[in-house]
Design an enzyme around this catalytic site. Structure first.
Site, PDB file in Angstrom:
ATOM      1  N   GLU A 141       0.834  -1.212   0.000  1.00  0.00           N
ATOM      2  CA  GLU A 141       0.000   0.000   0.000  1.00  0.00           C
ATOM      3  C   GLU A 141       0.861   1.252   0.000  1.00  0.00           C
ATOM      4  OE1 GLU A 141      -3.058  -0.056  -0.572  1.00  0.00           O
ATOM      5  OE2 GLU A 141      -3.911  -1.929   0.168  1.00  0.00           O
ATOM      6  N   ASP A 288      -4.423  -9.598  -8.546  1.00  0.00           N
ATOM      7  CA  ASP A 288      -4.772  -8.612  -9.574  1.00  0.00           C
ATOM      8  C   ASP A 288      -3.615  -7.807 -10.172  1.00  0.00           C
ATOM      9  OD1 ASP A 288      -4.526  -7.415  -7.084  1.00  0.00           O
ATOM     10  OD2 ASP A 288      -6.434  -6.351  -7.129  1.00  0.00           O
ATOM     11  N   GLU A 382     -18.419  -6.021  -2.576  1.00  0.00           N
ATOM     12  CA  GLU A 382     -17.054  -6.553  -2.503  1.00  0.00           C
ATOM     13  C   GLU A 382     -16.982  -7.964  -3.078  1.00  0.00           C
ATOM     14  OE1 GLU A 382     -14.793  -4.420  -2.519  1.00  0.00           O
ATOM     15  OE2 GLU A 382     -13.648  -4.847  -0.701  1.00  0.00           O
ATOM     16  N   GLU A 400     -12.318   0.422  -9.587  1.00  0.00           N
ATOM     17  CA  GLU A 400     -11.967  -0.483 -10.694  1.00  0.00           C
ATOM     18  C   GLU A 400     -12.995  -0.488 -11.819  1.00  0.00           C
ATOM     19  OE1 GLU A 400     -11.463  -1.109  -7.559  1.00  0.00           O
ATOM     20  OE2 GLU A 400      -9.355  -1.709  -7.378  1.00  0.00           O
TER      21      GLU A 400
HETATM   22  C1  DMJ Z   1      -6.264   0.479  -5.132  1.00  0.00           C
HETATM   23  O1  DMJ Z   1      -5.553   0.841  -4.016  1.00  0.00           O
HETATM   24  C2  DMJ Z   1      -5.383  -0.146  -6.150  1.00  0.00           C
HETATM   25  O2  DMJ Z   1      -6.041  -0.093  -7.356  1.00  0.00           O
HETATM   26  C3  DMJ Z   1      -5.022  -1.561  -5.830  1.00  0.00           C
HETATM   27  O3  DMJ Z   1      -4.289  -2.198  -6.840  1.00  0.00           O
HETATM   28  C4  DMJ Z   1      -6.209  -2.403  -5.513  1.00  0.00           C
HETATM   29  N1  DMJ Z   1      -7.378  -1.638  -5.469  1.00  0.00           N
HETATM   30  C5  DMJ Z   1      -7.387  -0.438  -4.724  1.00  0.00           C
HETATM   31  C6  DMJ Z   1      -8.708   0.256  -4.857  1.00  0.00           C
HETATM   32  O4  DMJ Z   1      -9.770  -0.604  -4.893  1.00  0.00           O
END
Ligand code: DMJ
Length: 865
Positions: A141, A288, A382, A400
């Site tokens: 993060e 992802d 979610e 997203e």
């Molecule tokens: C974001 O912090 C980034 O896109 C991350 O890769 C996963 N998704 C969150 C938001 O949903």
């Protein structure tokens, strides 16, 4: 080994992609039908202004009530300071007491042309933000939000400074901060494998006794595999090679550890020995952005090894995980096995990535599915099931879906995607806006709010929405000169021509044999791919229009529907295998000698012999006739019969009753709504287990008949051969209910009728005895109506009464002047000898040469295995 040159940014990117798109479009025959979703420039401007107003509300609230705290608490109108609020677990690991939301928002200010605010925000960052707090933060993060935020802001500041109008005072301070932060994250990479620890103490690193971290043994794949863009950009901008080297090493390990058979990766990996801890594999949570960064690392750095890896993973994803429109998690070692029946909202980024790959058709399909889910639940929950029900109702304002919408609009120019964007804007205002910002939704079913506005809402959501409604000429810089990180921070693709400050580009090239197509080595592009026909995407979307309306599941490949390992009480896989002629007996039910009881372990034996069907056996078409008002017999749906259960050909007046959906809809587990079902004709979705198993469960629940509805998208009586359902290889004399089968399009009519009228009575009977059908000379276009004898009265014209059940119900036929609804469906039935034992039985017997059953105790044909 084929090597490819890298893409020098977007403008050169369109060649083969364009070709691919045109070819695809041609094959799909998009030329017919124009989308009628046109949006005028004025309307776009209104929406763009609305987005700016919303951004001002969100960012203004953060700055007013929360800054310098990391996040805004929009319900309490104050900042969230870690340690001062109740601990929320892992999600608090984003909070490092470094004014997270401000840093994450800086480059959004430039995109939205708020250059004064940007300059002020940069000054505040330089003045107020410390990066050496004694706080344990998530490496992932902190990298994507803070390091990415600082780099994106630096790139913007540098760009503005070079123009000579603003930021003349700027001396790369943000880059210096980024470098400092990079060094504070580096201790996380001090593992034998090279995979990073998941958490680091900003002041004390990882191993220091004061760090309160370093005992972890696992990290998620995305956590380890989402460093390369920021770290490589940092290396190339700062001249310090170390960052890019570490990020490459982590990617190398993940690549090495992929499952060689499937080319998939798991969700969680041991950072010390590289063993997989969780072997489920999808494109959503946990994985992802690993895939995203392989593709984007190629775009940003021009190193083909990343594209080669991406392509190999992508082929595996499309082979095992993508079942358009669904994206399902599978077991990485056994990828034909789905490991869950729900999807998470994070996978909504994937259609956007598919656009970059040039694979528009599945992108359009999955995006459309997601749009249908948002229509049904306002936001993407979610997690939601393959039948589009809520699995986990939270919605933390994730971007997203907006991101994918933006990419699809860029690629197609189809104004439909503007309408999708408009709906996102409207829902945010209607359901998430609160006096102090925008609040996450705790549960989309109730609309309750959570005291939370994550920084990605400002970093990503507003960028994608604003860009969606902006012409290139309206932006303060050329957006196509940049690539978005996973947090939507902007990095210049010109970095691809910047030599790495080291030999790091020595990453091994892929030497795995791989199926190539024309586009495997094409350069990604987000340019409009077919400017002359924006309605191209419509032809693809149209097949998915009523996804959620009829609650279908999409399990087109039956083998993926079994969850393994088998549970000792899990009957679905057992029944499925039975359909293939394999019988399983739990070992605790057979003599085991010395081994005793082994839960979940089965003895396998082949039980069924194939036999040939009698050549002349015909499928007798049945019907489901809707008889209650307002249908009154006019709606007649052609249905397939069953070889077991009640023989409707022997019941002169058929069986009538009101319909009710089973829960679960597939009827493959214990029936949850037995009380409501009792005395009704049950609707059950085909799939997941055998027809006979469903029938027994519903019969036991008190249903008086069953209408099975096909789950295969778009199937209909006109295009599909009618078949008869067969049993499961066991005697089926215990099933005494009438059973009929509708293809999905006819089934959709029935479920839509139920949704609208709540009480729908139907009649199940052989087609030849369809009420009113004994007058073939009567033109089809006449207004024929069947009504309950007692109601309405005063019928005009000649009437004809039918007695259905002795003393129970009368129908009358009358001519009326009103226009006949186009509800007579499927008269032209393609009839072949077809039998199916479950929805999964794609090897249905459709001609006399294929194997089919022997007689059962009902005296009729038995199930083929
Ligand atoms: C974001 O912090 C980034 O896109 C991350 O890769 C996963 N998704 C969150 C938001 O949903």
């Amino acid at each position: 080994m084929r090597r490819v040159g890298h893409c020098l940014g977007w403008p050169l990117a369109t060649g083969t992609m364009l070709l691919r798109a045109l070819l695809l479009a041609f094959l799909l025959g998009w030329a017919s039908g124009q989308e009628s979703q046109h949006m005028t420039p004025e309307e776009k401007t209104v929406i763009r202004n609305q987005i700016v107003e919303m951004f001002d509300h969100a960012y203004g609230s953060y700055m007013k009530y929360a800054y310098p705290a990391d996040e805004l608490m929009p319900l309490s109108c104050r900042g969230r300071v870690r340690g001062l609020e109740p601990n929320r677990g892992d999600i608090d690991d984003s909070l490092g007491k470094f004014s997270l939301t401000l840093i994450d928002t800086l480059d959004t200010l430039v995109v939205l042309n708020k250059l004064d605010e940007f300059e002020e925000g940069v000054r505040k960052t330089l003045k107020d933000v410390r990066l050496d707090n004694d706080v344990v933060v998530s490496v992932f993060e902190t990298n994507i939000r803070v390091l990415g935020g600082l780099l994106g802001a630096h790139v913007m500041a540098d760009m503005l400074r070079q123009r000579g109008e603003r930021m003349q005072w700027y001396e790369n301070e943000l880059l210096h901060m980024a470098k400092e932060l990079g060094h504070r994250l580096l201790p996380a990479f001090n593992t034998t494998s090279g995979l990073p620890y998941p958490r680091v103490n900003l002041r004390y690193g990882v191993v220091n006794p004061l760090s309160r971290t370093g005992t972890e043994s696992d990290t998620c794949t995305a956590c380890a595999g989402t460093m390369i863009l920021e770290f490589a950009a940092l290396s190339r901008l700062s001249g310090e090679a170390l960052f890019e080297e570490h990020a490459r090493k982590a990617l190398d390990v993940l690549w090495e550890k992929r499952q060689r058979g499937s080319d998939l990766v798991g969700t969680v990996i041991n950072i010390h020995n590289g063993d997989w801890v969780r072997r489920d594999s999808g494109v959503g949570a946990g994985i992802d952005s690993y895939y995203e960064y392989l593709m984007k690392a190629y775009i940003l750095l021009g190193d083909s090894v990343f594209l080669e890896r991406f392509n190999i993973h992508y082929s595996a994803i499309m082979k095992y995980i993508s079942q358009p429109p669904l994206l399902l998690n599978v077991h990485m070692h056994n990828p034909t096995v789905s490991v869950r029946t729900w999807m998470d909202s994070l996978l909504a980024f994937f259609p956007g990535l598919q656009v970059l790959r040039g694979d528009l058709k599945p992108a359009i399909e999955t995006h459309e599915m997601l749009y249908q889910v948002t229509k049904q639940h306002k936001f993407l929950p979610e997690a939601f099931t393959t039948e589009f029900r809520v699995h986990w109702g939270q919605h933390p304002l994730r971007p997203e879906f907006a991101e994918s919408t933006y990419y699809l609009y860029k690629a197609t120019g189809d104004p439909y995607y503007l309408r999708v964007g408009q709906s996102i804007v409207e829902k945010l205002n209607a359901y998430a806006r609160v006096p102090c910002g925008f609040a996450a939704v705790q549960d989309v079913r109730t609309g309750t709010h959570e005291d939370r506005m994550d920084s990605f809402f400002l970093a990503e959501m507003f960028k994608y929405l604003y860009l969606l409604f902006s012409e290139k000429s309206q932006l303060p810089f050329d957006i196509d000169d940049y690539i978005f990180t996973t947090e939507a921070h902007l990095l210049p693709v010109s970095l691809s021509t910047t030599q790495p400050p080291c030999q790091a580009n020595a990453t091994e090239s892929v030497s795995v044999a791989h199926e190539e197509d024309l586009f495997t080595y094409s350069c990604p592009s987000a340019q409009t791919l077919f400017p002359n026909n924006p309605s191209f995407a419509k032809t693809i979307r149209d097949g998915y229009k009523y996804l959620t309306g009829v609650g279908r599941a999409f399990n087109s490949l039956p083998v993926r529907e079994i969850e393994l390992p088998l549970h000792d009480d899990g009957m679905e896989p057992v029944e499925f295998l039975k359909s293939m002629g394999i019988s399983l007996t739990p070992l605790d039910q057979v003599a085991l000698g010395e081994t005793g009881e082994h839960k979940g372990v089965y003895r396998v034996k082949l039980v069924a012999e194939m036999s040939h069907a009698p050549e002349e056996e015909e499928v007798v078409p049945h019907i489901v006739q809707l008889i209650s008002p307002p249908f009154l017999g006019r709606t007649v749906l052609t249905a397939g019969p069953a070889k077991f259960g009640m023989d409707l050909t022997k019941h002169e007046h058929g069986v009538k009753g009101s319909i009710m959906k089973a829960s679960p809809y597939t009827a493959c587990g214990p029936i949850e709504n037995a009380e409501q079902l009792r005395g009704h004709i049950a609707l059950a979705l085909r799939g997941d287990c055998m027809f006979a198993g469903k029938a027994r469960r519903l019969q036991e629940a008190g249903a008086t008949g069953i209408i099975f509805i096909d789950h295969r998208e778009g199937s209909n009586i006109e295009d599909s051969p009618l078949f008869q359902m067969v049993g499961d290889g066991e005697p089926t004399a215990d099933v005494t209910l009438p059973l009929v089968f509708l293809f999905s399009r006819e089934g959709a009519l029935l479920t839509a009728a139920l949704e609208e009228h709540h009480n729908v009575d139907v009649l199940l009977l052989p087609k030849e005895r369809q009420l009113g059908h004994d007058k073939p000379e009567k033109p089809l276009g006449m207004n024929i109506k069947f009504r309950l004898a007692g109601e309405g009265g005063g019928a005009k014209g000649p009437t004809l009464e039918f007695v259905l059940e002795k003393g129970e119900m009368l129908l009358e036929e009358e001519e009326e002047e009103e226009e006949q609804d186009q509800e007579l469906v499927g008269d032209a039935t393609l009839q072949k000898n077809c039998e199916m034992a479950s929805d999964d039985d794609e090897t249905a017997v459709c001609d006399s040469s294929t194997p089919t059953p022997s007689p059962d105790s009902n005296g009729r044909a038995n199930a083929h295995p």
